[in-house]
Write an enzyme that holds these catalytic residues in place. Structure first.
Site, PDB file in Angstrom:
ATOM      1  N   LYS A  68       0.893  -1.177   0.000  1.00  0.00           N
ATOM      2  CA  LYS A  68       0.000   0.000   0.000  1.00  0.00           C
ATOM      3  C   LYS A  68       0.922   1.214   0.000  1.00  0.00           C
ATOM      4  O   LYS A  68       1.439   1.620   1.034  1.00  0.00           O
ATOM      5  CB  LYS A  68      -0.890  -0.005   1.243  1.00  0.00           C
ATOM      6  N   GLU A 105      10.078   1.584  10.287  1.00  0.00           N
ATOM      7  CA  GLU A 105      11.085   2.631  10.119  1.00  0.00           C
ATOM      8  C   GLU A 105      10.346   3.944  10.268  1.00  0.00           C
ATOM      9  O   GLU A 105       9.532   4.300   9.418  1.00  0.00           O
ATOM     10  CB  GLU A 105      11.710   2.552   8.723  1.00  0.00           C
ATOM     11  N   CYS A 157      13.648  11.243   6.380  1.00  0.00           N
ATOM     12  CA  CYS A 157      13.681  10.854   7.795  1.00  0.00           C
ATOM     13  C   CYS A 157      15.043  11.087   8.431  1.00  0.00           C
ATOM     14  O   CYS A 157      15.136  11.209   9.642  1.00  0.00           O
ATOM     15  CB  CYS A 157      13.296   9.392   7.926  1.00  0.00           C
ATOM     16  N   GLU A 192       9.730  16.511  14.446  1.00  0.00           N
ATOM     17  CA  GLU A 192      10.089  16.273  13.050  1.00  0.00           C
ATOM     18  C   GLU A 192       9.239  17.185  12.160  1.00  0.00           C
ATOM     19  O   GLU A 192       8.015  17.060  12.111  1.00  0.00           O
ATOM     20  CB  GLU A 192       9.833  14.815  12.694  1.00  0.00           C
TER      21      GLU A 192
HETATM   22  P1  NDP Z   1       2.560   8.301   7.376  1.00  0.00           P
HETATM   23  O1  NDP Z   1       2.863   7.621   8.666  1.00  0.00           O
HETATM   24  O2  NDP Z   1       1.432   9.250   7.319  1.00  0.00           O
HETATM   25  O3  NDP Z   1       2.247   7.207   6.235  1.00  0.00           O
HETATM   26  C1  NDP Z   1       3.103   6.126   5.924  1.00  0.00           C
HETATM   27  C2  NDP Z   1       2.294   5.069   5.159  1.00  0.00           C
HETATM   28  O4  NDP Z   1       1.312   4.510   6.039  1.00  0.00           O
HETATM   29  C3  NDP Z   1       1.496   5.617   3.965  1.00  0.00           C
HETATM   30  O5  NDP Z   1       1.334   4.610   3.003  1.00  0.00           O
HETATM   31  C4  NDP Z   1       0.171   5.955   4.601  1.00  0.00           C
HETATM   32  O6  NDP Z   1      -0.850   6.044   3.630  1.00  0.00           O
HETATM   33  C5  NDP Z   1      -0.003   4.783   5.545  1.00  0.00           C
HETATM   34  N1  NDP Z   1      -0.857   5.066   6.700  1.00  0.00           N
HETATM   35  C6  NDP Z   1      -1.229   6.266   7.207  1.00  0.00           C
HETATM   36  N2  NDP Z   1      -2.032   6.089   8.289  1.00  0.00           N
HETATM   37  C7  NDP Z   1      -2.136   4.749   8.479  1.00  0.00           C
HETATM   38  C8  NDP Z   1      -2.804   3.932   9.440  1.00  0.00           C
HETATM   39  N3  NDP Z   1      -3.535   4.441  10.432  1.00  0.00           N
HETATM   40  N4  NDP Z   1      -2.686   2.587   9.331  1.00  0.00           N
HETATM   41  C9  NDP Z   1      -1.936   2.036   8.361  1.00  0.00           C
HETATM   42  N5  NDP Z   1      -1.307   2.769   7.403  1.00  0.00           N
HETATM   43  C10 NDP Z   1      -1.393   4.102   7.474  1.00  0.00           C
HETATM   44  O7  NDP Z   1       3.913   8.951   6.889  1.00  0.00           O
HETATM   45  P2  NDP Z   1       4.181   9.859   5.617  1.00  0.00           P
HETATM   46  O8  NDP Z   1       3.729   9.184   4.371  1.00  0.00           O
HETATM   47  O9  NDP Z   1       3.656  11.224   5.897  1.00  0.00           O
HETATM   48  O10 NDP Z   1       5.781   9.829   5.578  1.00  0.00           O
HETATM   49  C11 NDP Z   1       6.555  10.615   6.367  1.00  0.00           C
HETATM   50  C12 NDP Z   1       7.050   9.893   7.604  1.00  0.00           C
HETATM   51  O11 NDP Z   1       7.813   8.741   7.235  1.00  0.00           O
HETATM   52  C13 NDP Z   1       7.985  10.759   8.418  1.00  0.00           C
HETATM   53  O12 NDP Z   1       7.670  10.702   9.777  1.00  0.00           O
HETATM   54  C14 NDP Z   1       9.345  10.128   8.192  1.00  0.00           C
HETATM   55  O13 NDP Z   1      10.273  10.340   9.203  1.00  0.00           O
HETATM   56  C15 NDP Z   1       9.022   8.700   7.997  1.00  0.00           C
HETATM   57  N6  NDP Z   1      10.108   8.096   7.240  1.00  0.00           N
HETATM   58  C16 NDP Z   1      10.955   7.228   7.881  1.00  0.00           C
HETATM   59  C17 NDP Z   1      12.031   6.665   7.211  1.00  0.00           C
HETATM   60  C18 NDP Z   1      12.956   5.685   7.870  1.00  0.00           C
HETATM   61  O14 NDP Z   1      13.745   5.037   7.167  1.00  0.00           O
HETATM   62  N7  NDP Z   1      12.901   5.531   9.183  1.00  0.00           N
HETATM   63  C19 NDP Z   1      12.319   7.027   5.819  1.00  0.00           C
HETATM   64  C20 NDP Z   1      11.374   7.949   5.256  1.00  0.00           C
HETATM   65  C21 NDP Z   1      10.299   8.457   5.953  1.00  0.00           C
HETATM   66  P3  NDP Z   1      -1.301   7.512   3.068  1.00  0.00           P
HETATM   67  O15 NDP Z   1      -0.061   8.215   2.627  1.00  0.00           O
HETATM   68  O16 NDP Z   1      -2.173   7.160   1.941  1.00  0.00           O
HETATM   69  O17 NDP Z   1      -1.964   8.187   4.209  1.00  0.00           O
END
Ligand code: NDP
Length: 495
Positions: free
Chosen positions: A175, A250, A284, A381
């Site tokens: 997803k 992550e 991130c 962040e």
């Molecule tokens: P989100 O946590 O909003 O979303 C991540 C994924 O999970 C997306 O596919 C999102 O779908 C989905 N999602 C959102 N809510 C839910 C839920 N309740 N249950 C299950 N899935 C869900 O993060 P972002 O997309 O905004 O990405 C940014 C974040 O990712 C930052 O905090 C960043 O630090 C972290 N990140 C971490 C990395 C690492 O290696 N540790 C690397 C890169 C980013 P949808 O987008 O459709 O809402």
């Protein structure tokens, strides 16, 4: 003009959601709707998982390692050939400058090749067991694995999960973020062309709170692997706990960049600006917290701001662009809100932090000085081009400031003193430490966070193992008859 349509990928076919609904995808450079994306819901997710489960059990994917190796190597080659299309699409969707996407995506085939090599070379074990027995272990796949990925590095982050999951013989349902779904569909077509059996890889789209949540709660999965924000990580891990399945997460970060007095100023400034503003800070491991000795603070700030002023803001598709737009209006507003908070809390905004008028979601890279560690902008962040520059007097104080956040994903140290570099690295609470570098990643090199930055590690052999379960096979090779109940059993069993 009709918009291009991107459907779900289930059983090797692109198909609409059961609802027949689509949601709009917006170009961050122009603010225009550029495509419509299938709006997957719970029933789609359930169907995709069922299809993946059937493919897992009914094809030779889980049992035939040589076949998997061949498919992964073919996929790597097909990705190399498709690179120009993937780079252009990734840049358009995320707003990330095309030079960055070229550099990032050109490395992704390495992950499929690396994990193919792991399959070819990783040996199982023969643990000691005592005389009269042959005892060995084999690693088997988990079944269907759910992959939830964010928008900032759509293909890189997916690849870090998909390559080991497939290499280990699992089926997957992906997803992607609703904001970056297109390149995942392009990859799905390459996966089909690589000979990976239909159904082994499924893609659903839709919103995180609907499709993402449904995937994380599906009780047919063997593992769920998320990259996303820390709050999403907590809810996905809670669902995994309920279903008693493996979880990897992550999560967020707030990386510190520790500069030491002996570092070469120009090198440290170049590294710090690279750490802070690549991907417009939407990463991130963004170097969001510069920790600089008081004795070189003014000199560092002056050179840093000078360098930031030279960054070229522009279209992501222009090869000269250094800083593209934010991915969405929501992300732009989030950055502007944090800039206001920083000013209100008493930090000094010495450059940028304002939206750029016109189309698209552009903001000037921001530099804050006079920041202290308890300020919101130093702790939370932001996920945008906002950098805080803080001061320290002693090495001990620099380490205390660096460790003084709830995150622990990555940090970098800039020094030419070899003893100091390793002494400081050993005291930092983060999963990845760079010395005189930042952002560097490799398929064999573990990636993941301490503290609230996550659970588990991507990349490397441990990550591959995390996509498997161990089966222990205990073989009695003793030809002597054994009957527990004939009066000799106890002596034979425990002698
Ligand atoms: P989100 O946590 O909003 O979303 C991540 C994924 O999970 C997306 O596919 C999102 O779908 C989905 N999602 C959102 N809510 C839910 C839920 N309740 N249950 C299950 N899935 C869900 O993060 P972002 O997309 O905004 O990405 C940014 C974040 O990712 C930052 O905090 C960043 O630090 C972290 N990140 C971490 C990395 C690492 O290696 N540790 C690397 C890169 C980013 P949808 O987008 O459709 O809402």
């Amino acid at each position: 003009m009709s918009l291009p349509r991107y459907d779900q990928f289930i059983n090797g076919q692109f198909v609409p959601s059961v609802t027949g609904e689509y949601f709009p995808l917006i170009n961050p450079e122009t603010g225009e709707v550029v495509a419509k994306i299938a709006n997957s819901v719970g029933a789609d997710v359930e169907h995709a998982v069922e299809v993946a489960k059937t493919a897992f059990h009914q094809t030779n994917w889980r049992t035939d390692k040589a076949f998997r190796v061949q498919c992964l190597r073919t996929l790597a080659a097909k990705m190399r050939a498709a690179l120009p299309d993937l780079v252009a699409a990734e840049s358009r969707v995320t707003g990330r400058p095309i030079r960055e996407m070229q550099a990032q995506l050109s490395r992704l085939p390495e992950w499929y090749d690396y994990f193919a090599s792991v399959v070819e070379t990783l040996e199982d074990t023969v643990p000691p067991f005592g005389p009269g027995y042959l005892n060995y272990t084999v690693r088997e796949p988990l079944g269907v694995v759910g992959l939830l990925t964010p928008w900032n590095h759509p293909l890189l982050i997916l690849t870090k999960k998909l390559a080991p999951a497939l290499a280990a013989g699992n089926a997957v349902v992906i997803k992607p973020s609703e904001q970056a779904p297109i390149t995942v569909n392009i990859l799905a077509a390459l996966i089909k062309d690589s000979g990976i059996p239909d159904g082994i890889v499924g893609v659903v789209h839709g919103y995180g709170a609907v499709a993402g949540k449904a995937l994380s709660e599906n009780n047919q999965l063997g593992k769920i692997d998320l990259t996303g924000g820390t709050p999403t990580g907590r809810s996905v891990a809670a669902a995994a706990g309920h279903n008693l399945i493996k979880v990897a997460a992550e999560l967020g970060g707030k990386a510190s960049v520790l500069i030491f007095q002996d570092a070469n100023l120009e090198e440290a400034v170049n590294g710090a600006v690279f750490a802070g503003y690549i991907a417009s800070g939407q990463t991130c491991v963004q170097g969001a917290r510069m920790i600089v000795p008081e004795s070189m603070y003014d000199e560092f700030v002056e050179a840093f701001v000078q360098k930031v002023k030279q960054l070229r803001i522009g279209s992501p598709l222009d090869v000269n662009t250094d800083v593209g737009p934010m991915v969405s209006e929501r992300q732009l507003n989030r950055v502007l809100d944090y800039v206001n908070i920083g000013v209100k809390e008493g930090a000094k905004l010495v450059y940028g932090g304002t939206a750029i008028a016109g189309n698209g979601w552009y903001v000037r890279p921001a530099v804050f000085t006079e920041v202290t560690n308890e300020m919101t902008i130093a702790q939370e962040e932001i996920f945008g081009p906002v950098v805080c520059i803080m001061k320290y007097r002693t090495e001990e104080e620099a380490i205390t400031i660096a460790n003084g956040t709830e995150f622990g994903l990555a940090m970098s140290i800039w020094t030419n003193d070899i003893r100091k570099a390793h002494r400081v690295a050993s005291q930092l609470e983060a999963g990845v430490i760079w010395i005189n570098d930042h952002h560097r990643i490799n398929p064999s090199s573990p990636w993941g966070g301490y503290k609230d930055s996550g659970l588990g590690r991507e990349n490397g052999i441990d990550c591959y193992k995390d996509y498997t379960q161990v089966k222990n096979i205990i073989v009695n090779t003793n030809p002597e008859p054994f009957d527990w109940f004939d009066g000799t059993g106890q002596a034979k069993r425990y002698s």
